[in-house]
Design a protein around this motif. Structure first.
Motif, mmCIF file in Angstrom:
data_model
loop_
_atom_site.group_PDB
_atom_site.id
_atom_site.type_symbol
_atom_site.label_atom_id
_atom_site.label_comp_id
_atom_site.label_asym_id
_atom_site.label_seq_id
_atom_site.Cartn_x
_atom_site.Cartn_y
_atom_site.Cartn_z
ATOM 1 N N ARG A 65 -21.959 36.286 -8.916
ATOM 2 C CA ARG A 65 -21.127 35.641 -9.938
ATOM 3 C C ARG A 65 -20.694 36.727 -10.920
ATOM 4 O O ARG A 65 -21.491 37.566 -11.317
ATOM 5 C CB ARG A 65 -21.916 34.564 -10.673
ATOM 6 N N TYR A 66 -19.430 36.697 -11.315
ATOM 7 C CA TYR A 66 -18.937 37.647 -12.308
ATOM 8 C C TYR A 66 -18.312 36.885 -13.469
ATOM 9 O O TYR A 66 -17.802 35.784 -13.309
ATOM 10 C CB TYR A 66 -17.948 38.647 -11.702
ATOM 11 N N SER A 67 -18.407 37.499 -14.661
ATOM 12 C CA SER A 67 -17.941 36.819 -15.867
ATOM 13 C C SER A 67 -17.580 37.840 -16.933
ATOM 14 O O SER A 67 -18.166 38.916 -17.002
ATOM 15 C CB SER A 67 -19.055 35.902 -16.380
ATOM 16 N N ASP A 68 -16.627 37.461 -17.777
ATOM 17 C CA ASP A 68 -16.304 38.308 -18.917
ATOM 18 C C ASP A 68 -16.997 37.822 -20.189
ATOM 19 O O ASP A 68 -16.849 38.405 -21.250
ATOM 20 C CB ASP A 68 -14.794 38.414 -19.127
ATOM 21 N N GLY A 69 -17.765 36.747 -20.088
ATOM 22 C CA GLY A 69 -18.547 36.251 -21.218
ATOM 23 C C GLY A 69 -17.814 35.326 -22.157
ATOM 24 O O GLY A 69 -18.396 34.825 -23.118
ATOM 25 N N THR A 70 -16.542 35.040 -21.897
ATOM 26 C CA THR A 70 -15.792 34.150 -22.779
ATOM 27 C C THR A 70 -15.911 32.706 -22.298
ATOM 28 O O THR A 70 -16.179 32.449 -21.132
ATOM 29 C CB THR A 70 -14.301 34.536 -22.833
ATOM 30 N N ALA A 71 -15.699 31.779 -23.205
ATOM 31 C CA ALA A 71 -15.756 30.359 -22.866
ATOM 32 C C ALA A 71 -14.506 29.965 -22.069
ATOM 33 O O ALA A 71 -13.422 30.520 -22.279
ATOM 34 C CB ALA A 71 -15.843 29.524 -24.130
ATOM 35 N N ARG A 72 -14.666 29.005 -21.181
ATOM 36 C CA ARG A 72 -13.546 28.517 -20.374
ATOM 37 C C ARG A 72 -12.588 27.738 -21.280
ATOM 38 O O ARG A 72 -12.997 26.811 -21.970
ATOM 39 C CB ARG A 72 -14.078 27.611 -19.272
ATOM 40 N N PRO A 73 -11.294 28.103 -21.263
ATOM 41 C CA PRO A 73 -10.344 27.376 -22.102
ATOM 42 C C PRO A 73 -10.052 25.987 -21.536
ATOM 43 O O PRO A 73 -10.261 25.740 -20.348
ATOM 44 C CB PRO A 73 -9.091 28.251 -22.069
ATOM 45 N N PRO A 74 -9.572 25.075 -22.368
ATOM 46 C CA PRO A 74 -9.224 23.731 -21.888
ATOM 47 C C PRO A 74 -8.125 23.798 -20.826
ATOM 48 O O PRO A 74 -7.295 24.708 -20.813
ATOM 49 C CB PRO A 74 -8.723 23.016 -23.141
ATOM 50 N N ALA A 125 -21.869 46.267 -13.078
ATOM 51 C CA ALA A 125 -21.285 46.435 -11.747
ATOM 52 C C ALA A 125 -22.032 47.525 -10.986
ATOM 53 O O ALA A 125 -22.224 47.437 -9.774
ATOM 54 C CB ALA A 125 -19.805 46.777 -11.868
ATOM 55 N N HIS A 126 -22.475 48.540 -11.699
ATOM 56 C CA HIS A 126 -23.200 49.637 -11.061
ATOM 57 C C HIS A 126 -24.524 49.135 -10.475
ATOM 58 O O HIS A 126 -24.923 49.543 -9.378
ATOM 59 C CB HIS A 126 -23.446 50.766 -12.069
ATOM 60 N N THR A 127 -25.199 48.237 -11.168
ATOM 61 C CA THR A 127 -26.457 47.670 -10.671
ATOM 62 C C THR A 127 -26.213 46.844 -9.413
ATOM 63 O O THR A 127 -26.998 46.904 -8.467
ATOM 64 C CB THR A 127 -27.120 46.805 -11.755
ATOM 65 N N ILE A 128 -25.135 46.085 -9.378
ATOM 66 C CA ILE A 128 -24.791 45.312 -8.183
ATOM 67 C C ILE A 128 -24.557 46.260 -7.016
ATOM 68 O O ILE A 128 -25.060 46.048 -5.910
ATOM 69 C CB ILE A 128 -23.548 44.423 -8.425
ATOM 70 N N TYR A 129 -23.811 47.324 -7.245
ATOM 71 C CA TYR A 129 -23.530 48.300 -6.190
ATOM 72 C C TYR A 129 -24.828 48.915 -5.663
ATOM 73 O O TYR A 129 -25.009 49.064 -4.453
ATOM 74 C CB TYR A 129 -22.592 49.394 -6.709
ATOM 75 N N THR A 143 -11.926 43.410 -5.290
ATOM 76 C CA THR A 143 -12.688 44.651 -5.311
ATOM 77 C C THR A 143 -12.884 45.067 -6.753
ATOM 78 O O THR A 143 -11.941 45.070 -7.552
ATOM 79 C CB THR A 143 -11.949 45.748 -4.521
ATOM 80 N N TRP A 144 -14.133 45.399 -7.091
ATOM 81 C CA TRP A 144 -14.494 45.794 -8.443
ATOM 82 C C TRP A 144 -15.067 47.203 -8.432
ATOM 83 O O TRP A 144 -15.898 47.541 -7.600
ATOM 84 C CB TRP A 144 -15.535 44.834 -9.032
ATOM 85 N N SER A 145 -14.633 48.000 -9.363
ATOM 86 C CA SER A 145 -15.176 49.344 -9.548
ATOM 87 C C SER A 145 -16.530 49.243 -10.241
ATOM 88 O O SER A 145 -16.788 48.288 -10.983
ATOM 89 C CB SER A 145 -14.212 50.157 -10.418
ATOM 90 N N VAL A 146 -17.389 50.239 -10.041
ATOM 91 C CA VAL A 146 -18.673 50.243 -10.750
ATOM 92 C C VAL A 146 -18.469 50.457 -12.245
ATOM 93 O O VAL A 146 -19.395 50.265 -13.029
ATOM 94 C CB VAL A 146 -19.649 51.307 -10.185
ATOM 95 N N GLU A 147 -17.277 50.811 -12.634
ATOM 96 C CA GLU A 147 -16.951 51.009 -14.045
ATOM 97 C C GLU A 147 -16.419 49.739 -14.713
ATOM 98 O O GLU A 147 -16.012 49.759 -15.872
ATOM 99 C CB GLU A 147 -15.937 52.139 -14.189
ATOM 100 N N SER A 148 -16.419 48.623 -14.008
ATOM 101 C CA SER A 148 -15.899 47.367 -14.537
ATOM 102 C C SER A 148 -16.684 46.935 -15.771
ATOM 103 O O SER A 148 -17.896 47.125 -15.863
ATOM 104 C CB SER A 148 -15.998 46.275 -13.462
ATOM 105 N N ASP A 149 -15.983 46.313 -16.723
ATOM 106 C CA ASP A 149 -16.624 45.834 -17.945
ATOM 107 C C ASP A 149 -17.171 44.414 -17.806
ATOM 108 O O ASP A 149 -17.758 43.876 -18.747
ATOM 109 C CB ASP A 149 -15.645 45.894 -19.118
ATOM 110 N N LEU A 150 -17.001 43.792 -16.649
ATOM 111 C CA LEU A 150 -17.501 42.436 -16.436
ATOM 112 C C LEU A 150 -19.013 42.435 -16.251
ATOM 113 O O LEU A 150 -19.615 43.457 -15.947
ATOM 114 C CB LEU A 150 -16.843 41.818 -15.201
ATOM 115 N N ARG A 151 -19.607 41.247 -16.441
ATOM 116 C CA ARG A 151 -21.040 41.064 -16.187
ATOM 117 C C ARG A 151 -21.199 40.398 -14.831
ATOM 118 O O ARG A 151 -20.458 39.470 -14.502
ATOM 119 C CB ARG A 151 -21.668 40.213 -17.278
ATOM 120 N N PHE A 152 -22.167 40.854 -14.069
ATOM 121 C CA PHE A 152 -22.397 40.340 -12.725
ATOM 122 C C PHE A 152 -23.805 39.796 -12.624
ATOM 123 O O PHE A 152 -24.705 40.231 -13.331
ATOM 124 C CB PHE A 152 -22.192 41.455 -11.690
ATOM 125 N N GLU A 153 -23.980 38.834 -11.720
ATOM 126 C CA GLU A 153 -25.281 38.196 -11.522
ATOM 127 C C GLU A 153 -25.430 37.851 -10.045
ATOM 128 O O GLU A 153 -24.499 37.334 -9.429
ATOM 129 C CB GLU A 153 -25.333 36.925 -12.373
#
Length: 158
Positions: free
Chosen positions: A17-26, A3-7, A83-93
């Motif tokens: 695009r943001y993601s937590d890296g988990t697979a989409r559930p059915p 998130a810091h790199t995006i900022y 709104t996402w903080s730069v401290e967010s644990d998500l991955r951004f692209e």
């Protein structure tokens, strides 16, 4: 990217695009799917806010993504922003960056401008602004220097 790199690197108007890296559930697992949807999605970068320090609280830098508008007949009823903080644990692209010649319609609010609209050219931006009056709006063209700097520094969209 973090998130810091995006900022630090993404320009206003970029699609993120943001993601937590988990697979989409059915689809049959509605609650799990709803929780997954809240941590995985795409939006346009409309605002970056610097960190703020108050006597009793310090807030980190953050950025806001516009995910969509809902309504009908040209009337927007709900505008979804996250709104996402730069401290967010998500991955951004960065999915897409504004192209040379596009024009941002920005509104000056406090410490940082907010993107109101991204137009394909100056004429379209002026028409949009004429139909949607904002008191402190201004236009900013996406320059070749900005796009070139992104490419040179390795910040091209995936």
């Amino acid at each position: 990217m973090s998130a810091h790199t995006i900022y630090d690197c993404a320009s206003l108007g970029s699609v993120i695009r943001y993601s937590d890296g988990t697979a989409r559930p059915p689809a049959r697992f509605r609650k799990k799917l709803s929780a997954w949807d809240s941590r995985n999605g795409t939006g346009r970068l409309v605002r970056k806010e610097p960190p703020r320090e108050r006597p009793t609280y310090i807030s980190p830098a953050c950025f806001t993504l516009h995910e969509g508008d809902f309504g009908q007949g040209g009337i927007i009823v709900v505008s979804v922003r996250r709104t996402w903080s730069v401290e967010s644990d998500l991955r951004f692209e960065v999915v897409e960056r504004p192209k040379i010649g596009m024009v941002r319609v920005l509104q000056d609010l406090g410490d940082s401008p907010e993107l109101l609209h991204l137009a394909r050219d100056r004429g379209a931006a002026e028409r949009w602004l004429a139909n949607n009056s904002y008191s402190r709006a201004f236009l900013e063209e996406v320059s070749a220097d900005e796009v070139g700097a992104d490419a040179i520094e390795g910040r091209t969209a995936a």
